[in-house]
Design a protein around this motif. Structure first.
Motif, PDB file in Angstrom:
ATOM      1  N   VAL A   1       0.800  -1.308  -0.158  1.00  0.00           N
ATOM      2  CA  VAL A   1       0.026   0.087   0.051  1.00  0.00           C
ATOM      3  C   VAL A   1       0.920   1.205  -0.008  1.00  0.00           C
ATOM      4  O   VAL A   1       1.876   1.053   0.749  1.00  0.00           O
ATOM      5  CB  VAL A   1      -0.930   0.045   1.335  1.00  0.00           C
ATOM      6  N   ARG A   2       0.641   2.254  -0.836  1.00  0.00           N
ATOM      7  CA  ARG A   2       1.556   3.276  -0.754  1.00  0.00           C
ATOM      8  C   ARG A   2       0.571   4.371  -0.432  1.00  0.00           C
ATOM      9  O   ARG A   2      -0.433   4.547  -0.908  1.00  0.00           O
ATOM     10  CB  ARG A   2       2.026   3.636  -2.526  1.00  0.00           C
ATOM     11  N   VAL A   3       1.128   5.255   0.505  1.00  0.00           N
ATOM     12  CA  VAL A   3       0.697   6.509   0.989  1.00  0.00           C
ATOM     13  C   VAL A   3       1.541   7.599   0.568  1.00  0.00           C
ATOM     14  O   VAL A   3       2.738   7.616   0.739  1.00  0.00           O
ATOM     15  CB  VAL A   3       0.629   6.370   2.411  1.00  0.00           C
TER      16      VAL A   3
ATOM     17  N   VAL B   1       2.242  13.177   5.559  1.00  0.00           N
ATOM     18  CA  VAL B   1       2.891  11.877   5.471  1.00  0.00           C
ATOM     19  C   VAL B   1       4.069  11.667   6.128  1.00  0.00           C
ATOM     20  O   VAL B   1       4.412  10.798   6.806  1.00  0.00           O
ATOM     21  CB  VAL B   1       3.120  11.222   3.862  1.00  0.00           C
TER      22      VAL B   1
ATOM     23  N   ARG C   1       4.755   9.191   8.984  1.00  0.00           N
ATOM     24  CA  ARG C   1       5.889   8.173   8.430  1.00  0.00           C
ATOM     25  C   ARG C   1       6.050   6.894   9.396  1.00  0.00           C
ATOM     26  O   ARG C   1       6.376   5.838   9.104  1.00  0.00           O
ATOM     27  CB  ARG C   1       7.088   8.985   7.760  1.00  0.00           C
TER      28      ARG C   1
ATOM     29  N   LEU D   1       3.122   4.651   9.934  1.00  0.00           N
ATOM     30  CA  LEU D   1       2.824   4.026   8.806  1.00  0.00           C
ATOM     31  C   LEU D   1       4.120   3.123   8.495  1.00  0.00           C
ATOM     32  O   LEU D   1       3.645   2.005   7.929  1.00  0.00           O
ATOM     33  CB  LEU D   1       2.273   5.039   7.765  1.00  0.00           C
TER      34      LEU D   1
ATOM     35  N   VAL E   1       3.614  -1.255   3.805  1.00  0.00           N
ATOM     36  CA  VAL E   1       3.295   0.034   3.409  1.00  0.00           C
ATOM     37  C   VAL E   1       4.397   0.867   3.198  1.00  0.00           C
ATOM     38  O   VAL E   1       5.405   0.858   3.937  1.00  0.00           O
ATOM     39  CB  VAL E   1       2.555   0.752   4.478  1.00  0.00           C
TER      40      VAL E   1
ATOM     41  N   VAL F   1       5.764   4.667   2.387  1.00  0.00           N
ATOM     42  CA  VAL F   1       5.216   6.263   2.389  1.00  0.00           C
ATOM     43  C   VAL F   1       6.262   7.099   1.637  1.00  0.00           C
ATOM     44  O   VAL F   1       7.393   6.953   1.835  1.00  0.00           O
ATOM     45  CB  VAL F   1       5.367   6.777   4.164  1.00  0.00           C
TER      46      VAL F   1
ATOM     47  N   VAL G   1      -2.935   5.790  -1.394  1.00  0.00           N
ATOM     48  CA  VAL G   1      -3.597   7.017  -0.702  1.00  0.00           C
ATOM     49  C   VAL G   1      -2.940   8.011  -0.913  1.00  0.00           C
ATOM     50  O   VAL G   1      -1.834   8.140  -0.757  1.00  0.00           O
ATOM     51  CB  VAL G   1      -3.710   6.617   1.026  1.00  0.00           C
TER      52      VAL G   1
ATOM     53  N   ALA H   1      -2.434  12.187  -0.117  1.00  0.00           N
ATOM     54  CA  ALA H   1      -2.683  13.242   0.547  1.00  0.00           C
ATOM     55  C   ALA H   1      -2.296  14.474  -0.040  1.00  0.00           C
ATOM     56  O   ALA H   1      -1.183  14.655  -0.591  1.00  0.00           O
ATOM     57  CB  ALA H   1      -2.065  13.230   2.087  1.00  0.00           C
TER      58      ALA H   1
ATOM     59  N   THR I   1     -12.470  13.296   1.437  1.00  0.00           N
ATOM     60  CA  THR I   1     -12.058  12.117   0.757  1.00  0.00           C
ATOM     61  C   THR I   1     -12.816  11.798  -0.370  1.00  0.00           C
ATOM     62  O   THR I   1     -14.083  12.063  -0.581  1.00  0.00           O
ATOM     63  CB  THR I   1     -12.736  11.035   1.983  1.00  0.00           C
TER      64      THR I   1
END
Length: 99
Positions: free
Chosen positions: A4-6, A24, A28, A31, A37, A39, A59, A61, A78
């Motif tokens: 999962v990339r934030v 982020v 960091r 997450l 994951v 970040v 995700v 931001a 969102t």
């Protein structure tokens, strides 16, 4: 496991446009401790495209203006993308972020 990339987008030299990167960076440690994951703070929203492949979820931001400007600064909006793209509520508000 596919990560999962934030991703936090923004320009650290342009005031509140840095909101995504700041968010982020502050998250960091928490997450990054979750297996799978990643970040990533990115300055250019166009760089996001290069980080979509190979992720189960992404995700992002970022700071945006929504149509009408009726939300106070700092309001979390969102938007979940579907095969048809982003919801109309934010689609036209993304300017250069609307890739």
């Amino acid at each position: 496991m596919t990560p999962v990339r934030v991703i936090g987008c923004g320009n650290p030299d342009a005031g509140d446009d840095a909101a995504g990167i700041v968010a982020v960076e502050r998250a960091r440690l928490a997450l990054g401790a979750i297996p799978g994951v990643e970040v990533l703070p990115l300055v250019s929203p166009l760089d996001v495209v290069h980080h979509l492949d190979g992720a189960d979820a992404v995700v992002v931001a970022d700071a945006i203006r929504t149509p009408g400007g009726d939300r106070p600064p700092g309001t979390v909006v969102t938007a979940v993308a579907s095969p048809d793209g982003l919801p109309a509520e934010v689609r036209s508000s993304l300017s250069s972020h609307g890739f």
